[in-house]
Design an enzyme around this catalytic site. Structure first.
Site, PDB file in Angstrom:
ATOM      1  N   SER A 147      -9.610   1.475   2.176  1.00 31.29           N
ATOM      2  CA  SER A 147      -8.807   2.161   2.306  1.00 31.29           C
ATOM      3  C   SER A 147      -7.596   1.853   1.292  1.00 31.29           C
ATOM      4  CB  SER A 147      -8.767   3.427   2.359  1.00 31.29           C
ATOM      5  OG  SER A 147      -7.056   2.543   3.732  1.00 31.29           O
ATOM      6  N   SER A 185      -9.934  -1.346   7.080  1.00 31.56           N
ATOM      7  CA  SER A 185      -9.589  -0.710   5.267  1.00 31.56           C
ATOM      8  C   SER A 185      -8.930  -2.128   4.979  1.00 31.56           C
ATOM      9  CB  SER A 185      -8.265  -0.170   5.519  1.00 31.56           C
ATOM     10  OG  SER A 185      -9.040   1.808   6.062  1.00 31.56           O
ATOM     11  N   LYS A 224       1.205  -1.403   0.435  1.00 37.48           N
ATOM     12  CA  LYS A 224       0.410   0.020   0.277  1.00 37.48           C
ATOM     13  C   LYS A 224       0.780   0.978  -0.054  1.00 37.48           C
ATOM     14  CE  LYS A 224      -4.116   1.599   2.484  1.00 37.48           C
ATOM     15  NZ  LYS A 224      -4.483   1.488   3.821  1.00 37.48           N
TER      16      LYS A 224
HETATM   17  N1  GLN Z   1     -13.116   4.015   6.280  1.00 40.48           N
HETATM   18  C1  GLN Z   1     -12.642   4.009   7.756  1.00 40.48           C
HETATM   19  C2  GLN Z   1     -11.936   5.930   7.585  1.00 40.48           C
HETATM   20  O1  GLN Z   1     -12.126   6.112   6.058  1.00 40.48           O
HETATM   21  C3  GLN Z   1     -11.128   2.797   7.775  1.00 40.48           C
HETATM   22  C4  GLN Z   1      -9.910   3.251   7.559  1.00 40.48           C
HETATM   23  C5  GLN Z   1      -8.792   3.127   7.406  1.00 40.48           C
HETATM   24  O2  GLN Z   1      -8.973   1.642   7.543  1.00 40.48           O
HETATM   25  N2  GLN Z   1      -7.526   3.160   7.101  1.00 40.48           N
HETATM   26  O3  GLN Z   1     -11.622   6.730   8.328  1.00 40.48           O
END
Ligand code: GLN
Length: 427
Positions: A114, A138, A39
């Site tokens: 994400s 994510s 990532k």
């Molecule tokens: N959807 C959550 C956020 O936007 C989790 C994102 C993540 O786990 N990086 O914060």
């Protein structure tokens, strides 16, 4: 898959932001001959750690993250840097500055986020493994949407050294792969003590033998299910998937026990208040002097919202109105989860309350739409627990995963139930 073919397939998917040369010499190890995506919020020396943001679009890493060092040492080839939501802020893979990632299993739909590019790259067979990060879902959310396995370890099991923070008290790095066995294999490489991360845990060597200790036997496993899981599901197909999965587990000899999570509906506001404050503080270094450009002038709408709200809440902190209350709510959610886990081995429930939307079909300026995806994944991070998503069914052409949640440091128990469930589904 040959690199030229990966590049060609990526044109449609937008799973990778950058490709890497194949190393001249590859050491012998647990990942020899394997390909990986990492990532874009982790440092891979010589590649861009852009976090899919214009803020860091020209930032080239000068060192390897702990997990990257380990992958290289074990002979893995990092094929490239994977697309993501900007600074990991999102649940759909659409907030990044370089375009959305397509869902390879459900064309036209978002991959989830994400860690969108990670899940898509594995699902499309572009790589064997991917390394994602999970602050509030994510890894698990895109794994569910793309029909692959994703695992978020107990907080502290994998070093965060070299990961660009979203919210450091919640962030955890973990594996994505096609099977539970492969996810366990990659976790074995990623996990381990690292003195450069002060939250890194130094555990008994047997804790880290995730593949040797992997067992599919479900008989005598006690599984907790909470009515709140069912109540908060939006999509009828997901409700059916959870109930059928629980029936399958019961038929396989699991004992199903009802547990109570009365504050589950507080997880989203609690999570976001914590994230805003921590993210605001983490982004103060992006002032345009040392790393990349000034973030406020170069980021997208969701990142800006978090910075502005984080600043506001931090200023109001003297009154204890928001952040202190959010910290209190966080400990309530944690205690409820630990109580629920007391009499069972794992909890089982949905990963997401609704199926992913079609690319571009949701209004990203309305945070409620995106935040709604996180109701079942964020409590796990608030409590620092291990949890994974394992493919469970395909609903209207879109894959959907089952979430398995464990007690702190019972990562193996979670992987074992995931493996047992995978076997019940015939793989
Ligand atoms: N959807 C959550 C956020 O936007 C989790 C994102 C993540 O786990 N990086 O914060």
């Amino acid at each position: 898959m040959e690199i030229e073919q990966i590049k060609k397939n990526n044109k449609k998917l937008n799973a990778f932001l950058e490709f890497n040369e194949q190393p001249d010499s590859i050491p012998e190890g647990g990942l020899s001959g394997k390909t990986l995506a990492v990532k874009a919020n982790m440092n891979v020396s010589g590649l861009h750690a852009s976090c899919a943001s214009k803020t860091l679009s020209e930032y080239v890493s000068v060192y390897d993250a702990h997990v990257v060092e380990r992958i290289k040492k074990e002979g893995g080839w990092i094929v490239g840097v994977a697309n993501m939501d900007e600074f990991a802020c999102g649940s759909s893979g659409e907030t990044g500055a370089f375009g959305a990632t397509q869902n390879p299993k459900a064309p036209g739909y978002v991959a989830g986020g994400s860690s969108a590019g990670c899940a898509a790259a594995v699902a499309a067979g572009l790589v064997d493994y991917a390394v994602g990060s999970d602050t509030g879902g994510s890894i698990r959310n895109p794994a569910s949407n793309c029909g692959v396995v994703g695992f978020k370890p107990t907080y502290g099991v994998v070093s965060r050294y070299g990961l660009i923070d979203l919210a450091m008290s919640l962030d955890q790095i973990g594996p994505l792969a096609n099977t539970v066995d492969e996810a366990a294999r990659l976790l074995e490489v990623l996990a381990g003590y690292d003195r450069r991360d002060s939250t890194s845990l130094n555990l008994d060597p047997d804790f880290y033998r995730f593949t040797d200790n992997l067992e599919a036997d479900l008989s005598s496993t006690r599984i907790g299910v909470a009515p709140q899981f069912t109540e908060l599901i939006v999509d009828e197909g997901i409700r059916r998937m959870v109930s059928e999965s629980v029936d399958k587990l019961a038929d396989a000899g699991c004992q199903i026990i009802e547990v109570d999570l009365p504050s589950l509906n507080l997880s989203i506001p609690t999570y976001y208040l914590n994230v805003y404050v921590e993210f605001y503080s983490a982004t103060r270094k992006f002032d345009g002097r040392r790393y990349g450009k000034k973030i406020e002038e170069n980021c997208g709408g969701e990142v800006l919202r978090r910075i502005l709200l984080g600043e506001y809440i931090s200023q109001k902190e003297y009154s204890g109105k928001y952040y202190r209350r959010a910290l209190r709510a966080r400990s309530v959610i944690r205690s409820e989860l630990l109580d629920a886990l007391e009499g069972v081995d794992v909890l089982v429930g949905p990963v997401v309350p609704k199926l992913p939307h079609k690319i571009g079909c949701e209004d990203l300026t309305n945070p409620r739409t995106l935040y709604a995806y996180d109701v079942f994944t964020t409590p796990v991070n608030l409590a620092g627990l291990p949890a994974g998503s394992v493919p469970a069914s395909v609903i209207c052409g879109v894959p959907c995963g089952l979430q398995v949640i464990g007690k702190p440091l019972k990562d193996q128990a979670v992987l074992n139930v995931m493996r047992g469930f995978e076997k019940l589904n015939g793989s």
